[in-house]
Design an enzyme around this catalytic site. Structure first.
Site, PDB file in Angstrom:
ATOM      1  N   CYS A   1       6.245  -5.308   0.804  1.00  0.00           N
ATOM      2  CA  CYS A   1       6.354  -4.021   0.107  1.00  0.00           C
ATOM      3  C   CYS A   1       6.223  -2.843   1.094  1.00  0.00           C
ATOM      4  CB  CYS A   1       5.345  -3.966  -1.044  1.00  0.00           C
ATOM      5  SG  CYS A   1       5.845  -2.763  -2.273  1.00  0.00           S
TER       6      CYS A   1
ATOM      7  N   ILE B   1       5.872  -3.684  -7.333  1.00  0.00           N
ATOM      8  CA  ILE B   1       5.144  -2.439  -7.610  1.00  0.00           C
ATOM      9  C   ILE B   1       5.732  -1.342  -6.710  1.00  0.00           C
ATOM     10  CG2 ILE B   1       2.881  -1.296  -7.659  1.00  0.00           C
ATOM     11  CD1 ILE B   1       1.646  -4.200  -7.582  1.00  0.00           C
ATOM     12  N   ARG B   2       6.464  -0.431  -7.299  1.00  0.00           N
ATOM     13  CA  ARG B   2       7.135   0.626  -6.515  1.00  0.00           C
ATOM     14  C   ARG B   2       7.777   0.011  -5.252  1.00  0.00           C
ATOM     15  NH1 ARG B   2       4.850   5.355  -4.494  1.00  0.00           N
ATOM     16  NH2 ARG B   2       2.897   4.297  -4.103  1.00  0.00           N
TER      17      ARG B   2
ATOM     18  N   GLY C   1       0.870  -1.183   0.000  1.00  0.00           N
ATOM     19  CA  GLY C   1       0.000   0.000   0.000  1.00  0.00           C
ATOM     20  C   GLY C   1       0.888   1.207   0.000  1.00  0.00           C
ATOM     21  N   GLU C   2       0.608   2.130   0.893  1.00  0.00           N
ATOM     22  CA  GLU C   2       1.438   3.327   1.017  1.00  0.00           C
ATOM     23  C   GLU C   2       1.892   3.416   2.469  1.00  0.00           C
ATOM     24  OE1 GLU C   2       2.378   4.951  -1.656  1.00  0.00           O
ATOM     25  OE2 GLU C   2       3.689   6.087  -0.328  1.00  0.00           O
ATOM     26  N   SER C   3       3.184   3.197   2.693  1.00  0.00           N
ATOM     27  CA  SER C   3       3.673   3.062   4.067  1.00  0.00           C
ATOM     28  C   SER C   3       3.363   4.289   4.915  1.00  0.00           C
ATOM     29  CB  SER C   3       5.169   2.763   4.071  1.00  0.00           C
ATOM     30  OG  SER C   3       5.866   3.670   3.253  1.00  0.00           O
TER      31      SER C   3
ATOM     32  N   ARG D   1      12.983   3.279  -0.428  1.00  0.00           N
ATOM     33  CA  ARG D   1      11.583   3.254  -0.900  1.00  0.00           C
ATOM     34  C   ARG D   1      11.527   3.447  -2.408  1.00  0.00           C
ATOM     35  NH1 ARG D   1       7.720   7.443   1.516  1.00  0.00           N
ATOM     36  NH2 ARG D   1       6.165   6.105   0.559  1.00  0.00           N
TER      37      ARG D   1
ATOM     38  N   HIS E   1       4.995  -8.954  -3.840  1.00  0.00           N
ATOM     39  CA  HIS E   1       3.612  -9.181  -3.391  1.00  0.00           C
ATOM     40  C   HIS E   1       3.183 -10.636  -3.583  1.00  0.00           C
ATOM     41  CE1 HIS E   1       2.488  -4.916  -2.898  1.00  0.00           C
ATOM     42  NE2 HIS E   1       3.402  -4.716  -3.829  1.00  0.00           N
TER      43      HIS E   1
ATOM     44  N   GLU F   1       0.748 -12.011  -2.338  1.00  0.00           N
ATOM     45  CA  GLU F   1      -0.724 -12.059  -2.348  1.00  0.00           C
ATOM     46  C   GLU F   1      -1.295 -11.864  -3.746  1.00  0.00           C
ATOM     47  OE1 GLU F   1       1.161  -9.656  -1.394  1.00  0.00           O
ATOM     48  OE2 GLU F   1       0.304  -7.694  -1.840  1.00  0.00           O
TER      49      GLU F   1
HETATM   50  N1  GLN Z   1       6.161   2.711  -2.410  1.00  0.00           N
HETATM   51  C1  GLN Z   1       5.275   2.276  -1.403  1.00  0.00           C
HETATM   52  C2  GLN Z   1       5.748   2.743  -0.047  1.00  0.00           C
HETATM   53  O1  GLN Z   1       6.908   2.984   0.160  1.00  0.00           O
HETATM   54  C3  GLN Z   1       5.112   0.770  -1.401  1.00  0.00           C
HETATM   55  C4  GLN Z   1       4.432   0.297  -2.658  1.00  0.00           C
HETATM   56  C5  GLN Z   1       3.704  -1.014  -2.502  1.00  0.00           C
HETATM   57  O2  GLN Z   1       3.402  -1.455  -1.397  1.00  0.00           O
HETATM   58  N2  GLN Z   1       3.362  -1.606  -3.606  1.00  0.00           N
HETATM   59  O3  GLN Z   1       4.949   2.851   0.839  1.00  0.00           O
END
Ligand code: GLN
Length: 186
Positions: free
Chosen positions: A78, A132-133, A46-48, A105, A168, A170
């Site tokens: 992630c 993903i990122r 998600g977005e930390s 990150r 991921h 999941e």
């Molecule tokens: N870039 C996101 C972060 O640092 C992580 C991306 C993800 O969980 N797919 O929070």
């Protein structure tokens, strides 16, 4: 066995489904009472920064720290890995700091650079992995075991009862990474 999935933000449903497929009672954790009786805790992607703010707002930071002190295994994927790392090299804050690694990150690139590959994971074998990122690990402490690498950077690691992965599990049908975590919880 009951496993909690931190559910304040991120791809929670996919983790609940993957654990459910393994016959696990997976519970979404939105407030402290949901941690009761869990034998393990999963942090989703998600977005930390957003997850951290919502955890604070929900009063979950201290109860999760207490769970960690009690020795309950924790798995972060992630953004979850970013939340568990002791150091973030390109961000001014750090979050739980439960595992002695430094992460960068968004090291795998932007959302549009997302990709799927196969990784050789120690004690498991070849596993499909979606990035993903994703954060990459830039330093590991002496107690940390590296379980997988991608292009020379560690992307999966374990220290004691804390497991982290840049990718991921999941989002694929391969459940062996969860099985590894569940063995830690049993
Ligand atoms: N870039 C996101 C972060 O640092 C992580 C991306 C993800 O969980 N797919 O929070």
């Amino acid at each position: 066995m009951r496993i909690g999935v931190v559910a304040v933000q991120g791809d929670v449903r996919e983790h609940l489904r993957a654990l459910g497929r393994l016959g696990i009672e997976a519970v979404p954790v939105l407030k402290p009472v949901h941690l009761e009786g869990v034998k393990g805790l999963v942090f989703p992607g998600g977005e930390s920064t957003a997850i951290w703010r919502l955890l604070k707002w929900s009063g979950l930071v201290e109860p999760i720290e207490e769970l960690h002190r009690e020795g309950i295994p924790i798995f972060g994927t992630c953004a979850g890995m970013v939340l568990l790392a002791k150091e973030i090299v390109n961000w001014p804050e750090r979050f739980f700091g439960f595992i002695d690694i430094a992460v960068e990150r968004n090291a795998s690139g932007r959302q549009v650079d997302s990709f799927e590959t196969e990784l050789e994971v120690k004690a498991i074998g070849r596993v499909p992995a979606v990035f993903i990122r994703a954060p990459y690990i830039r330093r590991v402490g002496p107690g940390v075991e590296i379980l997988a690498e991608h292009e020379g950077a560690p992307v999966m690691a374990r220290e004691g009862r804390v497991l982290v992965a840049s990718f991921h599990p999941e989002l694929t049908d391969d459940l062996r990474v969860y099985e590894l975590f569940l063995k830690m919880c049993a």
